[in-house]
Design a protein around this motif. Structure first.
Motif, PDB file in Angstrom:
ATOM      1  N   UNK A 137      -2.072  10.747  -5.600  1.00 57.10           N
ATOM      2  CA  UNK A 137      -1.661  10.019  -6.794  1.00 57.10           C
ATOM      3  C   UNK A 137      -0.152  10.063  -6.957  1.00 57.10           C
ATOM      4  N   UNK A 138       0.443   8.930  -7.247  1.00 58.38           N
ATOM      5  CA  UNK A 138       1.872   8.862  -7.508  1.00 58.38           C
ATOM      6  C   UNK A 138       2.136   7.964  -8.709  1.00 58.38           C
ATOM      7  N   UNK A 139       3.305   8.130  -9.289  1.00 57.90           N
ATOM      8  CA  UNK A 139       3.745   7.255 -10.367  1.00 57.90           C
ATOM      9  C   UNK A 139       4.613   6.142  -9.788  1.00 57.90           C
ATOM     10  N   UNK A 140       4.653   5.008 -10.464  1.00 55.89           N
ATOM     11  CA  UNK A 140       5.583   3.951 -10.074  1.00 55.89           C
ATOM     12  C   UNK A 140       6.175   3.311 -11.320  1.00 55.89           C
ATOM     13  N   UNK A 141       7.419   2.906 -11.191  1.00 53.39           N
ATOM     14  CA  UNK A 141       8.088   2.168 -12.256  1.00 53.39           C
ATOM     15  C   UNK A 141       8.911   1.058 -11.622  1.00 53.39           C
ATOM     16  N   UNK A 172      -1.334 -13.814  -8.584  1.00 53.26           N
ATOM     17  CA  UNK A 172      -1.414 -13.552  -7.154  1.00 53.26           C
ATOM     18  C   UNK A 172      -0.022 -13.147  -6.698  1.00 53.26           C
ATOM     19  N   UNK A 173       0.055 -12.505  -5.520  1.00 54.29           N
ATOM     20  CA  UNK A 173       1.381 -12.092  -5.100  1.00 54.29           C
ATOM     21  C   UNK A 173       1.387 -11.345  -3.785  1.00 54.29           C
ATOM     22  N   UNK A 174       2.565 -10.811  -3.480  1.00 54.56           N
ATOM     23  CA  UNK A 174       2.807 -10.116  -2.220  1.00 54.56           C
ATOM     24  C   UNK A 174       3.607  -8.848  -2.478  1.00 54.56           C
ATOM     25  N   UNK A 175       3.227  -7.764  -1.798  1.00 56.77           N
ATOM     26  CA  UNK A 175       3.985  -6.515  -1.820  1.00 56.77           C
ATOM     27  C   UNK A 175       4.719  -6.392  -0.490  1.00 56.77           C
ATOM     28  N   UNK A 176       6.030  -6.161  -0.552  1.00 59.13           N
ATOM     29  CA  UNK A 176       6.840  -6.070   0.664  1.00 59.13           C
ATOM     30  C   UNK A 176       7.424  -4.670   0.757  1.00 59.13           C
ATOM     31  N   UNK A 230      10.202   3.807  -3.172  1.00 60.56           N
ATOM     32  CA  UNK A 230       9.024   4.593  -2.812  1.00 60.56           C
ATOM     33  C   UNK A 230       9.317   6.075  -2.979  1.00 60.56           C
ATOM     34  N   UNK A 231       8.258   6.864  -3.144  1.00 61.13           N
ATOM     35  CA  UNK A 231       8.423   8.318  -3.224  1.00 61.13           C
ATOM     36  C   UNK A 231       8.621   8.875  -1.817  1.00 61.13           C
ATOM     37  N   UNK A 232       9.089  10.052  -1.736  1.00 64.47           N
ATOM     38  CA  UNK A 232       9.323  10.660  -0.422  1.00 64.47           C
ATOM     39  C   UNK A 232      10.795  10.666  -0.074  1.00 64.47           C
ATOM     40  N   UNK A 233      11.105  11.186   1.094  1.00 62.42           N
ATOM     41  CA  UNK A 233      12.489  11.388   1.467  1.00 62.42           C
ATOM     42  C   UNK A 233      13.255  10.116   1.779  1.00 62.42           C
ATOM     43  N   UNK A 234      12.558   9.063   2.269  1.00 61.04           N
ATOM     44  CA  UNK A 234      13.277   7.887   2.740  1.00 61.04           C
ATOM     45  C   UNK A 234      13.696   6.973   1.590  1.00 61.04           C
ATOM     46  N   UNK A 235      13.012   7.045   0.463  1.00 64.32           N
ATOM     47  CA  UNK A 235      13.351   6.248  -0.715  1.00 64.32           C
ATOM     48  C   UNK A 235      13.538   4.760  -0.376  1.00 64.32           C
ATOM     49  N   UNK A 236      12.588   4.193   0.368  1.00 56.95           N
ATOM     50  CA  UNK A 236      12.671   2.793   0.760  1.00 56.95           C
ATOM     51  C   UNK A 236      12.342   1.902  -0.433  1.00 56.95           C
ATOM     52  N   UNK A 237      13.075   0.786  -0.527  1.00 50.94           N
ATOM     53  CA  UNK A 237      12.840  -0.152  -1.630  1.00 50.94           C
ATOM     54  C   UNK A 237      11.540  -0.912  -1.397  1.00 50.94           C
ATOM     55  N   UNK A 238      10.787  -1.108  -2.459  1.00 56.74           N
ATOM     56  CA  UNK A 238       9.544  -1.880  -2.433  1.00 56.74           C
ATOM     57  C   UNK A 238       9.730  -3.083  -3.352  1.00 56.74           C
TER      58      UNK A 238
END
Length: 320
Positions: A293-297, A231-235, A211-219
């Motif tokens: 708005x943010x980018x994701x890869x 279909x699916x799930x975001x964690x 994720x963006x931001x200071x914590x950089x948590x995994x998604x």
């Protein structure tokens, strides 16, 4: 039912359809319909000398036009026809749009006829006809596939279309479907139907990014897929969210999640493009009046990749 009887039933069924399909306006100027080439009956042109097990039945010109229209053929497309017969599908596509065409047929007489028809139509420099068993053909350059084949042949070719054609390529079939791979669109011409699919990317598996931001948590994004349906799930931070309005069109994926983060309601809309084991795109996050708005890869773990088709499944249109 024996193979020869299946062919008789198929031919009889096709001829019955012809009763509801008027002749398509006579000669076109580039298809020879004399005694040496066809037996004509109510608008269908059936090749003399065709194998009783796999009879060649040509597509009426009105349906040819509808197939080219439904596929939305453009000048930069490469149009293929497996079992091309007299070449009319690819020749019509090239004449109408200026695209390139490739026809493949195992019958040398059909290939000779297709080449002659291309010369008569003045498109011989834009089309190529290959004498070959189309199950062994390399179709990776095809951006559009136009076919008129037996129902079970469609099913046998399905995995080839899904694995060799690029995501976003288009497939159009006259009269017969692809079994449990439901079409994205269809059209009717008289009593006959034309089916349309967009080749989907394989989005299955587990995808990760920070994720963006200071914590950089995994998604983590976990996706299941059957053909173009996903279909699916975001964690995120251990909290799963079910995907809403998840759609896959070619290599384009979109979905939405609604999350409760520390008592704050956040809606995120994801859009991305799949390329191999990566997805790149944008995230539109809405929290009350605030929009960001943010980018994701995302990167996929290749070991989680799964097939998107269910294996061999008969067409609903089969009668045995």
């Amino acid at each position: 039912m024996k193979k020869s009887l299946i062919a008789v039933v198929f031919t009889s069924f096709t001829l019955m359809i012809a009763l509801f399909t008027p002749a398509q306006g006579g000669e076109t100027g580039w298809f020879r319909q004399g005694d040496n080439y066809y037996v004509s009956w109510e608008g269908l042109q059936i090749a003399k000398g065709a194998s009783p097990d796999v009879p060649y039945v040509s597509t009426p010109h009105a349906i040819v036009d509808e197939m080219v229209r439904l596929a939305d053929v453009k000048a930069n497309d490469v149009v293929y026809d497996l079992g091309c017969g007299d070449g009319r599908l690819v020749i019509a596509a090239v004449k109408k749009t200026g695209c390139r065409g490739v026809g493949i047929d195992i019958d040398p007489e059909r290939i000779k006829e297709s080449r002659a028809n291309a010369r008569a139509a003045g498109v011989q420099d834009r089309v190529r006809f290959v004498e070959q068993n189309f199950f062994a053909s390399d179709i990776r350059e095809a951006t559009v596939m136009l076919i008129y084949l037996f129902p079970d042949v469609n099913i046998r070719l399905r995995a080839k279309f899904l694995s060799e054609m690029k995501p976003g390529s288009r497939l159009v079939s006259h009269a017969f479907d692809m079994g449990d791979w439901k079409p994205d669109n269809s059209a009717s011409i008289g009593a006959q139907r034309v089916y349309y699919w967009v080749i989907p990317a394989n989005a299955t598996g587990r995808w990760k990014w920070n994720s963006s931001g200071g914590r950089q948590a995994a998604i983590v994004l976990e996706l299941e897929q059957r053909y173009q349906q996903i279909r699916g799930t975001l964690i995120q931070e251990g909290h799963p969210s079910t995907l809403v309005d998840a759609k896959l069109t070619g290599d384009r994926i979109t979905f939405r999640v609604e999350q409760d983060v520390s008592g704050r309601k956040i809606a995120r809309e994801f859009a991305g493009t799949i390329s191999g084991n990566s997805i790149t795109g944008t995230i539109l996050s809405t929290e009350g009046p605030r929009v960001q708005n943010n980018r994701w890869k995302a990167v996929r773990d290749p070991s989680t990749l799964r097939p998107i088709e269910s294996g061999y499944t008969n067409s609903d249109l089969l009668w045995y």
